[in-house]
Design a protein around this motif. Structure first.
Motif, short mmCIF file in Angstrom:
data_model
loop_
_atom_site.label_atom_id
_atom_site.label_comp_id
_atom_site.label_asym_id
_atom_site.label_seq_id
_atom_site.Cartn_x
_atom_site.Cartn_y
_atom_site.Cartn_z
N TYR A 1 -0.60 38.24 29.96
CA TYR A 1 0.18 37.06 30.48
C TYR A 1 1.48 36.91 29.81
O TYR A 1 2.65 36.52 30.45
N GLN A 2 1.46 37.02 28.45
CA GLN A 2 2.62 36.91 27.57
C GLN A 2 3.51 37.91 28.04
O GLN A 2 5.09 37.63 27.64
N THR A 3 3.45 39.26 28.42
CA THR A 3 4.37 40.12 28.90
C THR A 3 4.51 40.15 30.38
O THR A 3 5.37 40.99 30.68
N ASP A 4 3.97 39.19 31.16
CA ASP A 4 4.11 39.32 32.56
C ASP A 4 5.55 39.02 32.89
O ASP A 4 6.09 38.01 32.38
N PRO A 5 6.24 39.51 33.89
CA PRO A 5 7.51 39.31 34.32
C PRO A 5 7.65 37.82 34.75
O PRO A 5 8.92 37.33 34.47
N VAL A 6 6.72 37.07 35.32
CA VAL A 6 6.88 35.82 35.67
C VAL A 6 7.05 34.86 34.36
O VAL A 6 7.87 34.04 34.34
N HIS A 7 6.22 35.08 33.33
CA HIS A 7 6.48 34.59 32.22
C HIS A 7 7.78 34.98 31.46
O HIS A 7 8.37 33.83 30.99
N ASP A 8 8.24 36.05 31.33
CA ASP A 8 9.56 36.44 31.06
C ASP A 8 10.68 35.63 31.77
O ASP A 8 11.52 35.06 31.00
N ALA A 9 10.41 35.42 32.98
CA ALA A 9 11.45 34.71 33.97
C ALA A 9 11.25 33.19 33.39
O ALA A 9 12.56 32.53 33.69
N PHE A 10 10.26 32.56 33.31
CA PHE A 10 10.06 31.25 32.96
C PHE A 10 10.77 30.97 31.69
O PHE A 10 11.86 30.14 31.66
N ARG A 11 10.55 31.72 30.58
CA ARG A 11 11.56 31.67 29.33
C ARG A 11 12.87 31.93 29.54
O ARG A 11 13.62 31.09 29.05
N ASP A 12 13.32 32.91 30.19
CA ASP A 12 14.79 33.00 30.47
C ASP A 12 15.26 31.94 31.20
O ASP A 12 16.45 31.28 30.75
N GLU A 13 14.71 31.24 32.17
CA GLU A 13 15.57 30.36 33.09
C GLU A 13 15.33 28.70 32.63
O GLU A 13 16.00 27.89 32.91
N CYS A 14 14.27 28.67 31.66
CA CYS A 14 13.75 27.23 31.30
C CYS A 14 13.83 26.95 29.94
O CYS A 14 13.73 25.88 29.37
N GLY A 15 14.05 28.13 29.13
CA GLY A 15 13.96 27.88 27.57
C GLY A 15 14.94 26.94 26.97
O GLY A 15 14.67 26.64 25.92
N THR A 16 16.00 26.70 27.63
CA THR A 16 16.94 25.87 27.02
C THR A 16 16.62 24.51 27.59
O THR A 16 17.22 23.43 27.10
N LEU A 17 15.69 24.27 28.33
CA LEU A 17 15.23 22.80 28.73
C LEU A 17 14.31 21.82 27.83
O LEU A 17 14.12 20.78 28.05
N TRP A 18 13.87 22.43 26.96
CA TRP A 18 12.90 21.67 26.00
C TRP A 18 13.65 21.69 24.54
O TRP A 18 14.28 22.71 24.29
N SER A 19 13.17 20.70 24.09
CA SER A 19 13.78 20.65 22.47
C SER A 19 12.69 21.03 21.55
O SER A 19 13.00 21.38 20.41
N ALA A 20 11.38 20.92 21.84
CA ALA A 20 10.27 21.49 21.15
C ALA A 20 9.29 22.03 22.16
O ALA A 20 9.11 21.64 22.99
N VAL A 21 8.49 22.99 21.65
CA VAL A 21 7.18 23.33 22.12
C VAL A 21 6.04 23.54 21.21
O VAL A 21 6.51 24.21 20.14
N ARG A 22 5.20 23.15 21.35
CA ARG A 22 3.54 23.37 20.55
C ARG A 22 2.65 24.08 21.34
O ARG A 22 2.60 23.87 22.39
N ILE A 23 2.23 25.22 20.62
CA ILE A 23 1.31 25.89 21.44
C ILE A 23 0.00 26.03 20.53
O ILE A 23 0.08 26.14 19.29
#
Length: 103
Positions: free
Chosen positions: A72-94
């Motif tokens: 899942y971590q290396t899936d292209p959909v996951h990569d696209a999410f990080r690329d397209e949405c990574g600037t939309l949050w101020s913090a993420v906790r996993i």
């Protein structure tokens, strides 16, 4: 079972279009085939001192094992999410849980 829980704190200055882009991006993550299932949403209305509600949206995904999570971590959909949405949050906790470790 491997559980992947993610808690996003969105930036306070998001436009409605950016907010919609984030929601669409999270929905796309739920389509990644290595996950058994998943869901996401805002904090519930529960209000007790022990509940951490300091996030905008949470997402929980279930995987059969860590190898599926790693795919899942290396899936292209996951990569696209990080690329397209990574600037939309101020913090993420996993938080990841490996329930097989207790078997």
């Amino acid at each position: 079972m491997f559980i992947h829980s993610v808690y996003f704190s969105l930036r306070s200055d998001l436009t409605p279009a950016e907010h919609d882009r984030f929601l669409a991006g999270v929905r796309s993550l739920l389509t990644i085939r290595s996950a058994i299932d998943g869901s996401f949403g805002p904090p519930a209305g529960t209000d007790r001192a022990v509940i951490d509600r300091a996030y905008s949206y949470g997402m929980v995904l279930r995987f059969p094992d860590q190898a599926a999570h790693d795919a899942y971590q290396t899936d292209p959909v996951h990569d696209a999410f990080r690329d397209e949405c990574g600037t939309l949050w101020s913090a993420v906790r996993i938080f990841d849980l490996d329930t097989d470790l207790l078997s």
